[in-house]
Design a protein around this motif. Structure first.
Motif, short mmCIF file in Angstrom:
data_model
loop_
_atom_site.label_atom_id
_atom_site.label_comp_id
_atom_site.label_asym_id
_atom_site.label_seq_id
_atom_site.Cartn_x
_atom_site.Cartn_y
_atom_site.Cartn_z
N THR A 35 0.83 -1.19 0.00
CA THR A 35 0.00 0.00 0.00
C THR A 35 0.87 1.25 0.00
O THR A 35 1.94 1.27 0.64
N PRO A 36 0.46 2.29 -0.70
CA PRO A 36 1.23 3.54 -0.70
C PRO A 36 1.02 4.34 0.59
O PRO A 36 1.73 5.32 0.82
N ASN A 37 0.04 3.93 1.39
CA ASN A 37 -0.29 4.69 2.59
C ASN A 37 0.47 4.15 3.80
O ASN A 37 0.85 2.99 3.86
N ALA A 38 0.68 5.02 4.78
CA ALA A 38 1.36 4.64 6.01
C ALA A 38 0.80 5.44 7.17
O ALA A 38 0.29 6.55 6.99
N THR A 75 -1.66 9.08 19.60
CA THR A 75 -2.14 9.62 18.33
C THR A 75 -1.60 8.76 17.19
O THR A 75 -0.46 8.28 17.24
N ILE A 76 -2.43 8.56 16.18
CA ILE A 76 -2.02 7.83 14.98
C ILE A 76 -2.45 8.65 13.77
O ILE A 76 -3.64 8.87 13.55
N ASP A 77 -1.48 9.12 13.02
CA ASP A 77 -1.73 9.94 11.83
C ASP A 77 -1.35 9.16 10.58
O ASP A 77 -0.23 8.63 10.49
N CYS A 78 -2.26 9.11 9.61
CA CYS A 78 -2.05 8.36 8.37
C CYS A 78 -2.01 9.30 7.17
O CYS A 78 -2.54 10.41 7.21
N ASP A 79 -1.42 8.81 6.10
CA ASP A 79 -1.34 9.60 4.86
C ASP A 79 -2.71 9.78 4.23
O ASP A 79 -2.95 10.76 3.52
N ALA A 80 -3.60 8.81 4.45
CA ALA A 80 -4.95 8.84 3.88
C ALA A 80 -5.87 8.09 4.82
O ALA A 80 -5.42 7.44 5.76
N SER A 81 -7.15 8.18 4.57
CA SER A 81 -8.13 7.47 5.39
C SER A 81 -8.10 5.99 5.02
O SER A 81 -8.50 5.60 3.92
N VAL A 203 1.21 -1.02 14.31
CA VAL A 203 0.12 -0.67 13.40
C VAL A 203 0.01 -1.76 12.33
O VAL A 203 0.99 -2.10 11.67
N VAL A 204 -1.20 -2.30 12.17
CA VAL A 204 -1.47 -3.34 11.19
C VAL A 204 -2.47 -2.78 10.17
O VAL A 204 -3.54 -2.28 10.56
N TYR A 205 -2.17 -2.86 8.89
CA TYR A 205 -3.04 -2.36 7.83
C TYR A 205 -3.97 -3.46 7.37
O TYR A 205 -3.54 -4.56 7.04
N LEU A 206 -5.26 -3.17 7.35
CA LEU A 206 -6.28 -4.18 7.02
C LEU A 206 -7.07 -3.79 5.78
O LEU A 206 -7.00 -2.67 5.30
#
Length: 206
Positions: A35-38, A75-81, A203-206
Motif C-alpha cells: 500500500t502507498p499509505n502509512a 495519536t495515529i496519523d495516516c497519509d490517507a483514510s 500498526v497493522v493495515y487491514l
C-alpha cells in the motif's frame, strides 16, 4: 517370456511410484498487497509510566496492590483514510499474573511481579467520537471492548456500530495504564526489585 514379464513388472512399478510421488506434492502461494499509505503512531511522555520508588512496606501482603493510574495520549496519523488496527506485543511475555494482560518482569529469579493493562478512553476518529473495538480472529469480525487485551487486534468503530472497523486518517485517544503488584507475601524484597514492564503497539493495515 520370463524376461518380458519382468520388464513389464518393472515398468508398472515405476509408473506406480511416479503416481504416488505426484500425489504427495503441495502448492505454496505467497501473496500480499503493498500500500502507498502509512500511519505514524506517537505517545505522550515518550511512552513512559514511572511509578518511582515504592516501599515494600506499603504493598498489600495478601492481595494485589493497585498503583496509581496513569494516562498517556496516543495519536495515529495516516497519509490517507485507511482501515488499520493495533497489535499489542508484550516484550515481557510470560511474566504477567494474568494471561490477557502485560507483564512486569520477574523478581526473585522466576516469580511474576504483577501485571498492567490498557483502557482506551475518549477516542476521536477524524474529529468524531468513536468507540474502542477488538477482533480475536485477525480482523474478520469485531466487537466492543472496554479493556483491550493481548492476542487481539485493537481498533475503532463508530459509536453505534462495534462490528465494523473504521477507515481513519487521524485517531486520537487516551490510554489509561492500570498497574497491579502481586501479593507481597510471596516475594523477598530485601533487595530492590525493578518494575519492568515493556510493550510495543504495532500498526497493522487491514
Amino acid at each position: 517370456m520370463n524376461k518380458s514379464l519382468n520388464l513389464v513388472g518393472v515398468a508398472l512399478l515405476l509408473a506406480s511410484s511416479t503416481s504416488a510421488w505426484a500425489a504427495s506434492t503441495v502448492d505454496l502461494t505467497v501473496k500480499g498487497l503493498i500500500t502507498p499509505n502509512a500511519c505514524t503512531p506517537a505517545v505522550s511522555a515518550g511512552g513512559m509510566v514511572d511509578h518511582g520508588k515504592i516501599s515494600a512496606k506499603d504493598l498489600v501482603q495478601n492481595n494485589p496492590t493497585t498503583l496509581p493510574k496513569a494516562v498517556l495520549r496516543l495519536t495515529i496519523d495516516c497519509d490517507a483514510s485507511i482501515p488499520f488496527a493495533l497489535w499489542p506485543i508484550d516484550n515481557r511475555s510470560g511474566t504477567a499474573t494474568s494471561s490477557s494482560d502485560f507483564g512486569l518482569g520477574l523478581v526473585n529469579g522466576n516469580k511474576k511481579l504483577g501485571r498492567y493493562y490498557l483502557t482506551p478512553q475518549n477516542l476521536v476518529a477524524d474529529g468524531t467520537p468513536a468507540q474502542p473495538i477488538a477482533s480475536a480472529d485477525g480482523g474478520r469480525t469485531w466487537y466492543s471492548e472496554r479493556n483491550w487485551e493481548l492476542q487481539t487486534l485493537w481498533g475503532a468503530g463508530t459509536q453505534d456500530d462495534a462490528s465494523t472497523l473504521l477507515p481513519i486518517k487521524s485517531l486520537v485517544m487516551d490510554l489509561e495504564v492500570s498497574t497491579q503488584i502481586a501479593p507481597a507475601n510471596q516475594f523477598d524484597f530485601s533487595d530492590e526489585a525493578p518494575i519492568d514492564g515493556s510493550a510495543t503497539l504495532e500498526v497493522v493495515y487491514l
